[in-house]
Design a protein around this motif. Structure first.
Motif, mmCIF file in Angstrom:
data_model
loop_
_atom_site.group_PDB
_atom_site.id
_atom_site.type_symbol
_atom_site.label_atom_id
_atom_site.label_comp_id
_atom_site.label_asym_id
_atom_site.label_seq_id
_atom_site.Cartn_x
_atom_site.Cartn_y
_atom_site.Cartn_z
ATOM 1 N N ASN A 53 27.379 35.970 40.935
ATOM 2 C CA ASN A 53 27.179 36.399 39.562
ATOM 3 C C ASN A 53 26.938 35.170 38.689
ATOM 4 N N GLU A 56 29.447 31.702 33.884
ATOM 5 C CA GLU A 56 29.647 31.732 32.424
ATOM 6 C C GLU A 56 31.094 32.123 32.150
ATOM 7 N N GLY A 58 32.853 33.183 29.601
ATOM 8 C CA GLY A 58 33.153 34.445 28.921
ATOM 9 C C GLY A 58 33.086 35.609 29.886
ATOM 10 N N LEU A 59 32.070 35.627 30.732
ATOM 11 C CA LEU A 59 31.938 36.704 31.715
ATOM 12 C C LEU A 59 33.104 36.685 32.699
ATOM 13 N N ASP A 62 35.850 38.400 31.204
ATOM 14 C CA ASP A 62 35.584 39.846 31.243
ATOM 15 C C ASP A 62 35.920 40.433 32.614
ATOM 16 N N ARG A 65 39.767 40.718 32.973
ATOM 17 C CA ARG A 65 40.323 41.821 32.202
ATOM 18 C C ARG A 65 39.936 43.175 32.799
ATOM 19 N N TRP A 66 38.694 43.254 33.257
ATOM 20 C CA TRP A 66 38.156 44.496 33.830
ATOM 21 C C TRP A 66 38.868 44.834 35.147
ATOM 22 N N ARG A 69 42.194 46.183 34.526
ATOM 23 C CA ARG A 69 42.152 47.571 34.079
ATOM 24 C C ARG A 69 41.946 48.518 35.272
ATOM 25 N N LEU B 70 33.400 53.504 34.051
ATOM 26 C CA LEU B 70 34.105 52.346 34.623
ATOM 27 C C LEU B 70 33.798 51.050 33.859
ATOM 28 N N ALA B 71 32.593 50.931 33.325
ATOM 29 C CA ALA B 71 32.166 49.678 32.658
ATOM 30 C C ALA B 71 31.231 50.038 31.518
ATOM 31 N N PRO B 72 31.777 50.518 30.390
ATOM 32 C CA PRO B 72 30.937 51.027 29.294
ATOM 33 C C PRO B 72 30.086 49.940 28.641
ATOM 34 N N GLN B 78 33.542 44.359 22.910
ATOM 35 C CA GLN B 78 34.677 44.379 23.835
ATOM 36 C C GLN B 78 34.584 43.294 24.902
ATOM 37 N N TYR B 79 33.408 42.652 25.035
ATOM 38 C CA TYR B 79 33.203 41.675 26.101
ATOM 39 C C TYR B 79 33.020 40.261 25.542
ATOM 40 N N LYS B 80 33.669 39.282 26.177
ATOM 41 C CA LYS B 80 33.551 37.871 25.780
ATOM 42 C C LYS B 80 32.184 37.297 26.123
ATOM 43 N N HIS B 81 31.530 37.895 27.128
ATOM 44 C CA HIS B 81 30.211 37.398 27.546
ATOM 45 C C HIS B 81 29.163 37.635 26.454
ATOM 46 N N ASN B 82 29.412 38.657 25.625
ATOM 47 C CA ASN B 82 28.381 39.086 24.682
ATOM 48 C C ASN B 82 28.321 38.227 23.417
ATOM 49 N N GLU B 85 24.328 37.655 23.730
ATOM 50 C CA GLU B 85 23.855 38.596 24.750
ATOM 51 C C GLU B 85 24.529 39.943 24.506
ATOM 52 N N ALA B 88 27.007 42.282 29.190
ATOM 53 C CA ALA B 88 28.188 42.093 30.054
ATOM 54 C C ALA B 88 28.396 43.314 30.940
ATOM 55 N N HIS B 91 26.479 43.270 34.213
ATOM 56 C CA HIS B 91 27.069 42.428 35.262
ATOM 57 C C HIS B 91 28.173 43.185 36.010
ATOM 58 N N LEU B 92 28.960 43.977 35.270
ATOM 59 C CA LEU B 92 30.055 44.727 35.894
ATOM 60 C C LEU B 92 29.507 45.904 36.702
#
Lengths: 138, 138, 138
Positions: A53, A56, A58-59, A62, A65-66, A69, B70-72, B78-82, B85, B88, B91-92
């Protein structure tokens, strides 16, 4: 046909972490002398992962955290596996992230897309663990 | 040992879609001249997937709804990657669906079960992206 | 280059079960005569899985409960695929667990870590289904 085998060892000080593997795999391809073939890279432990992947930060937060969950670490008592162990969540997290990747070797190099980076995913660290690199080709 | 390499390009007009790949992979096997071997097909982008499942429209709707649960996609915040961008979730979602498939080549054909169909899964479209096909064997 | 192909058949009496595959794969490697190579083992059905994890009954119960939470079997009406069928959840569960594993063959043996065991995951049983084993190498 040529084949090449190497183990890469880790000792991650935290329970969970992602470690970039791409440079080590590039070295393996170089050492193997294989120009065209397939490279397998897999965790040899069932609470760890090898996946591809983005590199990065930040990802990666994510992902952490994901995964918490989808397969929370605590309470340990929610899992039947946790009798004398506390790592059931690590088995589930690694299932989501995957055990292995298979990468083409082309012209003596890893044949990856522009943003593809290979990572070791640790979900139950604080001890020595390893991944296997196996390359076959010519 | 023989080897074969080809890229298949896409430009999906929507953010998400599933595209049937099996006929293109069958062509690759034919062109390669390989009778016995292994075929790797992987997304070269980290917000896309290659996976095997049923070619049935209802199931594809179920996948779409399930991945959104599962990954809205939203809220993006809600995502640090964003940061700059908004992908995120892509990617999930691709992590759940998988980056790659490895398929046996037997007697010069893809060695698939009766209902196995290969798909490209796009989770962040509206731009040119590609998959890699690599076959090794004899 | 040598290649080897075998199908392993199942007829699981329940809807869901995990079946240990490692000894059968070890036999395949032996029969193939291949010393160095790659073994692919994949479900040939899209409601079944081949995966690597722990051979521990408590963990298998955790997997069953976890998969039911992520992709519940019932109510059947929640899925668009379930028109004349009732197995949409099995397609989703198998996606989480994975279709295939690729294992290195080294010195004529499966090159697995100390706790790695290969399993067939059935998510829509009560009928004949199979996995494919393909090995290439020398």
């Amino acid at each position: 046909m040529k084949s090449f085998r190497e183990e890469i060892w880790f000792n991650i000080p935290s329970r969970r972490a992602f470690v970039l593997l791409t440079p080590k795999l590039e070295e393996c391809v170089k050492k193997s002398g294989i120009q065209e073939g397939l490279l397998l890279c897999n965790a040899m432990h069932i609470t760890a992962s090898v996946f591809i992947n983005d590199n990065e930060a930040g990802l990666h937060e994510d992902f952490e955290r994901w995964l918490e969950r989808l397969a929370p670490e605590k309470p340990y008592s929610q899992y039947k596996h946790n009798v004398g162990e506390d790592n059931a969540d690590a088995h589930l997290k690694r299932t989501i992230m995957g055990r292995e990747v298979v990468i083409a070797v082309t012209g003596g190099k890893l044949d990856l897309g522009p943003w593809e980076q290979v990572f070791y995913g640790e979900f139950d660290g604080k001890r020595r663990k390893r991944v296997l690199v196996k390359i076959i080709g010519e």
